[in-house]
Design a protein around this motif. Structure first.
Motif, PDB file in Angstrom:
ATOM      1  N   TYR A 135       0.870  -1.181   0.000  1.00 59.23           N
ATOM      2  CA  TYR A 135       0.000   0.000   0.000  1.00 59.23           C
ATOM      3  C   TYR A 135       0.901   1.224   0.000  1.00 59.23           C
ATOM      4  N   LYS A 136       0.366   2.388  -0.371  1.00 58.91           N
ATOM      5  CA  LYS A 136       1.270   3.537  -0.519  1.00 58.91           C
ATOM      6  C   LYS A 136       1.881   3.985   0.801  1.00 58.91           C
ATOM      7  N   ASN A 137       1.096   3.873   1.885  1.00 61.90           N
ATOM      8  CA  ASN A 137       1.702   4.202   3.188  1.00 61.90           C
ATOM      9  C   ASN A 137       1.088   3.304   4.262  1.00 61.90           C
ATOM     10  N   GLU A 138       1.358   3.630   5.517  1.00 58.33           N
ATOM     11  CA  GLU A 138       0.934   2.718   6.582  1.00 58.33           C
ATOM     12  C   GLU A 138      -0.561   2.810   6.901  1.00 58.33           C
ATOM     13  N   SER A 139      -1.225   3.891   6.416  1.00 58.20           N
ATOM     14  CA  SER A 139      -2.646   4.015   6.781  1.00 58.20           C
ATOM     15  C   SER A 139      -3.534   3.273   5.782  1.00 58.20           C
ATOM     16  N   ILE A 140      -3.834   2.032   6.093  1.00 53.54           N
ATOM     17  CA  ILE A 140      -4.676   1.209   5.220  1.00 53.54           C
ATOM     18  C   ILE A 140      -6.118   1.733   5.286  1.00 53.54           C
TER      19      ILE A 140
END
Ligand code: NAG
Ligand code: NAG
Length: 357
Positions: free
Chosen positions: A67-72
């Motif tokens: 995913y692009k960052n840690e906030s799914i």
């Protein structure tokens, strides 16, 4: 047969052969049912079977997701959690944009320019999964796929991928041992498939996505890999018909939805598409034939205008070094003497061409 027609047919045949050769893998993919490498029901132990313990597990216990960052986003959290919950003993790695780039820069610097150069973020998400599987091994699962049972039975194969509709394989869930020859081939070839095909979804599909993977897979299989090099196929029945299937599908990612719809549509209409292809090829052929005829007539008129000047360039029997140039006027002479005949079919094909417009 007139020589002009013969030359025309030979040239067309060469072009058609070239085109068929270039799409032969795609055509053969349509007929590929993957039966030879399918993982059959009978060899998959049921969820709590003691057989699972007895099978050697060669794929490392790692789950990769991207995913692009840690906030799914919330829509995928449940699916992500289902995989984590079922596999507390597996290592879990989320490949964010930043982490992916660092990994490529450190381990595969030759790929960094291509990786950074991709126009669509999904291309980076596609390619990173091949690299981490080739490098660490493990199981890659798309964020929109949840887990329904433990992956252990699938760890017994050197590599596995999922079959997709209507043909080929998908890259949404895959497993592999580190350094598996198939995934090494895939990462090796990514660069050469980095081309633009005008339409974004075709570009994505064919540069890094499922179509790219399927084409490489088809060519790889043709080389009869050894048992350790085999890529086993998890068939659709195994993953969506039975309650003990491995994955559950959650809300899709718009990119995958679009791709799947296009491919699905093409698969359902492939007979129509093939017929259209032939009709189009026929129409183009007729137009070319018409243009070729025009060119010859034009050429012969041109030649007649200048033929009052004694045959300067061409002797009746050209010397070998000139033979190729000498061919042309002979051809023109033949056509010009039959100029009237030429008109009939020419006009028909012209009408045909304009009707197609
Ligand atoms: C397998 O075992 C688990 C825990 O023992 C249980 O919750 C689950 O229902 C079992 N599954 C099947 C298909 O028997
Ligand atoms: C992740 O990306 C989203 C959307 O671009 C953004 O709203 C969010 O703040 C980012 N989270 C982190 C931890 O950077």
């Amino acid at each position: 047969m007139r020589r002009g027609l013969l030359v025309f047919l030979v040239v067309n045949l060469l072009i058609i052969t070239f085109l068929i050769r270039s799409v032969s893998t795609l055509l053969s993919l349509l007929l590929e049912d993957a039966a030879a490498d399918a993982i059959h029901h009978a060899e998959l132990p049921s969820p709590n079977s003691s057989l699972i313990e007895q099978r050697p597990q060669i794929i490392p216990k790692i789950i990769h997701q991207t995913y692009k960052n840690e906030s799914i986003p919330e829509v995928w959290q449940e699916a992500q959690q289902s995989c984590k919950d079922l596999h507390p003993d597996y290592e879990y790695i989320l490949w964010t944009n930043e982490k992916s780039r660092e990994f490529i820069a450190a381990e595969y610097p030759w790929f960094l320019d291509t990786f950074d150069g991709y126009n669509y973020p999904i291309q980076r998400a596609d390619s990173i999964r091949y690299f981490v599987l080739a490098h660490f091994g493990g199981t890659y699962i798309d964020l929109d796929d949840g887990c329904n049972r433990r992956l252990d039975p699938l760890l017994s194969y050197p590599a596995w991928v999922r079959r997709t509709v209507p043909t080929g394989i998908s890259n949404d869930a895959m497993g592999s041992v580190p350094q598996h020859p198939f995934f090494l081939r895939v990462i090796e070839l990514l660069q050469s498939y980095d081309r633009s095909w005008l339409l974004p979804y075709i570009t994505v599909m064919y540069s890094t996505g499922p179509l790219f993977l399927s084409v490489i897979w088809k060519e790889y299989m043709a080389e009869n890999p050894t048992e350790a090099g085999r890529v086993r196929i998890l068939m659709q029945d195994e993953y969506n018909r039975y309650s003990w299937s491995f994955f559950t599908h959650h809300v899709g990612n718009s990119w995958h939805g679009k791709d799947a719809r296009l491919i699905f549509w093409m698969g359902q209409h492939w007979v129509l598409l093939t017929v259209c292809g032939f009709v189009l090829a026929g129409a183009v052929g007729l137009c070319l034939w018409w243009a070729y005829g025009r060119l010859l007539i034009f050429g012969s008129k041109y030649r007649f205008r200048y033929s009052k000047v004694p045959n300067l360039g061409f002797s009746r029997y050209p010397s070998p070094s000139r033979r190729s140039r000498g061919m042309m006027p002979i051809l023109l002479r033949r056509v010009s003497s039959k100029g009237d005949e030429e008109v009939g079919p020419t006009e028909t094909s012209y009408e045909y061409c304009s009707r197609r417009d």
